[in-house]
Design a protein around this motif. Structure first.
Motif, mmCIF file in Angstrom:
data_model
loop_
_atom_site.group_PDB
_atom_site.id
_atom_site.type_symbol
_atom_site.label_atom_id
_atom_site.label_comp_id
_atom_site.label_asym_id
_atom_site.label_seq_id
_atom_site.Cartn_x
_atom_site.Cartn_y
_atom_site.Cartn_z
ATOM 1 N N THR B 145 0.937 -1.295 0.098
ATOM 2 C CA THR B 145 -0.032 -0.019 -0.010
ATOM 3 C C THR B 145 0.852 1.232 -0.001
ATOM 4 N N ALA B 146 0.101 2.456 -0.282
ATOM 5 C CA ALA B 146 0.968 3.642 -0.087
ATOM 6 C C ALA B 146 1.563 3.801 1.129
ATOM 7 N N LEU B 147 0.817 3.608 2.346
ATOM 8 C CA LEU B 147 1.526 3.768 3.507
ATOM 9 C C LEU B 147 2.796 2.741 3.922
ATOM 10 N N LEU B 149 4.753 2.002 1.740
ATOM 11 C CA LEU B 149 6.128 2.555 0.907
ATOM 12 C C LEU B 149 6.429 3.797 1.651
ATOM 13 N N LEU B 150 5.433 4.697 2.180
ATOM 14 C CA LEU B 150 5.955 5.957 2.849
ATOM 15 C C LEU B 150 6.513 5.483 3.969
ATOM 16 N N ARG B 151 6.397 4.250 4.727
ATOM 17 C CA ARG B 151 7.026 4.062 6.074
ATOM 18 C C ARG B 151 8.380 3.762 5.800
ATOM 19 N N VAL B 153 10.274 5.085 2.858
ATOM 20 C CA VAL B 153 10.438 5.418 1.457
ATOM 21 C C VAL B 153 11.992 5.906 1.059
#
Ligand code: FE2
Ligand code: FE2
Lengths: 347, 176
Positions: B145-147, B149-151, B153
């Protein structure tokens, strides 16, 4: 000419007014000398007399009673300004003859982040419109036009004031990208992933709340205001860059509508489904974890603010926005917020 | 994407440096594993845009990441249209394995995956900024998920940079 910003203005407020920083204070009176009404009605020329702290306060004071989307849309129609009315002739002189190397260096670094931020919030906003209510769609269309205009504003600033070679919008974006101070896509660049996820499931309330948290609450409600404060406070103090001052102060007034809409959206969403507050928290934890890598925002001192002032300003803005959404702050998140590095971004 | 154009220097015409292996060959995968073991080297650490706090972040993520990050590359000449995934498996803070994963198995074997077109990958190899590629939807998510990845990044951002820096003999893109 550049001095007109200071000379014609009302009592010049000190920058410490917010920076200090009435953390918990919610000033009843948003301005000294200039009222919300005057900011609301100002034309482009009139912004040369208005201090950025007053417009930042206008952003926040509007959050006490958030208008519905169609009212914000009507306000947009009244407040829309023409980016091509600005004349950057004096800005070019100030930039090349009056500013010091240090001032130029910091200014272009900060402005570059915003140039890309504007482009990124413009490009990623349509995905949020897809699953929005019809009234919201109308407002979002105006928000999108604002962001396109802000992108053109920075394109004009970088070509006409800074003197980057003209070319396509992307040519100028590529050139200003070289000024940024951090590696990686940054928080506005990462909107691409949040919006890709939203496209796949545009009505999903959790996707929408996460999106509004990174976009409206953090990028617009926290990061953008710090860039405005740093660069516009500098312009006013030094009496430089009059077109930048007017255009970017007008941009800040546009942000008031965006932030009010976004906070209203989050309030409504959480009122209807309180469990969505967890999505706000989780997105914020993630953003602040990314922020922990941002230790080299170098110094803003050449523009008159130190790193600690910017950091504290971010903390105040973030704490206020969460209070405006009406959700309590978990203690772990408060600790992380208190440790955050300056976040100079926006859109 | 525009603005790089240097990709051809690393192959796509047979002019790769002597130590370069064929892209995606066993030799290239091993060279990537060796690069990851030595990373971050002094050159990486000297980048003024990466503060101490940045490296602390990356180190923290590397230590905690148990799983595989993969980059899928679509349209590699001679390998069909679908993506070929290069998976980097991490455990205990080190890269335990570098391997190719079939598209059908990627959901089972990979924790987080991005994907890009071969032409875009060649641009990145030629110097196009990974951050811009991420911003401009040239490296979308394929797994996770996007989260997710952001976690992690900046860790992912670094891995992509290491991958792009491993010398390779890249096959010429097939003319459209
Ligand atoms: Fe905005
Ligand atoms: Fe904007």
């Amino acid at each position: 000419m550049g001095q007109a910003i200071v000379g014609d203005g009302p009592t010049v407020p000190t920058l410490e007014r917010e920076g200090g920083c009435g953390m918990a204070a919610q000033p009843q009176q948003s301005v000294e000398g200039v009222g919300d009404e005057e900011i609301s009605q100002s034309d482009l020329e009139g912004f040369s007399k208005i201090h950025i702290d007053e417009v930042i306060e206008y952003v926040n004071s509007g959050l006490r009673a958030i208008p519905p989307p169609l009212d914000l849309y009507r306000r947009y129609l009244r407040q829309r300004w023409d980016v091509y009315e600005l004349d950057f002739t004096q800005d070019r002189i100030d930039w090349s003859e009056r500013m010091t190397d240090d001032e130029r260096d910091v200014f272009q670094r900060v402005a570059s982040g915003f140039h890309h931020g504007e482009r990124n919030v413009e490009a990623e906003l349509p995905t949020f419109m897809m699953g929005a209510d019809e009234e919201d769609k109308v407002f979002i269309s105006s928000h999108l036009e604002d962001e396109a205009r802000h992108t053109v504003f920075f394109d004009r600033f970088f070509t006409e004031a800074v003197g980057l070679d003209e070319g396509s919008l992307m040519d100028v974006l590529d050139a200003s990208y070289e000024f940024r101070s951090n590696a990686g896509p940054g928080v506005t660049g990462l909107l691409s992933y949040v919006s890709d996820e939203l496209v796949k499931d545009p009505y999903n309330p959790r996707n929408r709340v996460r999106y509004a948290t990174i976009y409206h609450l953090f990028i617009e409600g926290v990061g953008a205001l710090s860039t405005m404060k740093i660069t516009l406070g500098y312009c006013r103090r030094r009496g430089f860059l009059p077109a930048y001052y007017k255009g970017f102060t007008a941009t800040c007034r546009d942000e008031a509508r965006h932030v009010q809409y976004g906070m209203g959206f989050l309030q409504d969403s959480i009122r209807q489904a309180p469990a969505l507050a967890e999505d706000v928290y989780e997105m914020l934890r993630t953003i602040l974890d990314m922020n922990s890598a941002n230790g080299n925002q170098a110094s803003f001192e050449a523009l008159g603010l130190n790193t600690e002032e910017v950091r504290r300003f971010n903390i105040v803005q973030l704490t206020r926005k969460l209070a405006d959404v009406g959700i309590p702050l978990p203690s772990d998140l408060q600790d992380v917020i208190n440790r955050m590095y300056p976040e100079v971004t926006g859109g | 994407m525009t603005g790089a154009g240097g990709a051809a220097r690393r192959g796509a015409g047979g002019h790769a440096s002597p130590e370069a292996s064929d892209f995606l060959s066993e030799g290239w995968l091993e060279a990537l594993r060796v690069s990851l073991a030595a990373w971050p080297d002094d050159a990486a650490r000297s980048d003024p845009r990466k503060a101490e706090s940045y490296w602390r972040y990356v180190e923290r993520k590397r230590s905690a990441f148990e799983g595989a990050f993969a980059l899928g590359i679509r349209g590699v000449p001679g390998r069909g249209d679908g993506p070929v995934y290069v998976a980097l498996r991490f455990s205990g803070g080190t890269c335990a394995a570098v391997e190719l994963v079939e598209e059908e198995r990627v959901d089972d074997e990979v924790t987080l995956g991005l994907v890009c077109d071969y032409a875009d990958w060649l641009e990145i190899v030629g110097g196009y900024d990974v951050g811009k590629a991420m911003t401009y939807h040239r490296l979308p998510l394929a797994v996770g998920t996007a989260l997710d990845l952001l976690r992690i990044v900046y860790f992912v951002y670094e891995l992509l940079g290491v991958m792009a820096g491993v010398p390779a003999d890249y096959p010429s893109p097939v003319a459209a």
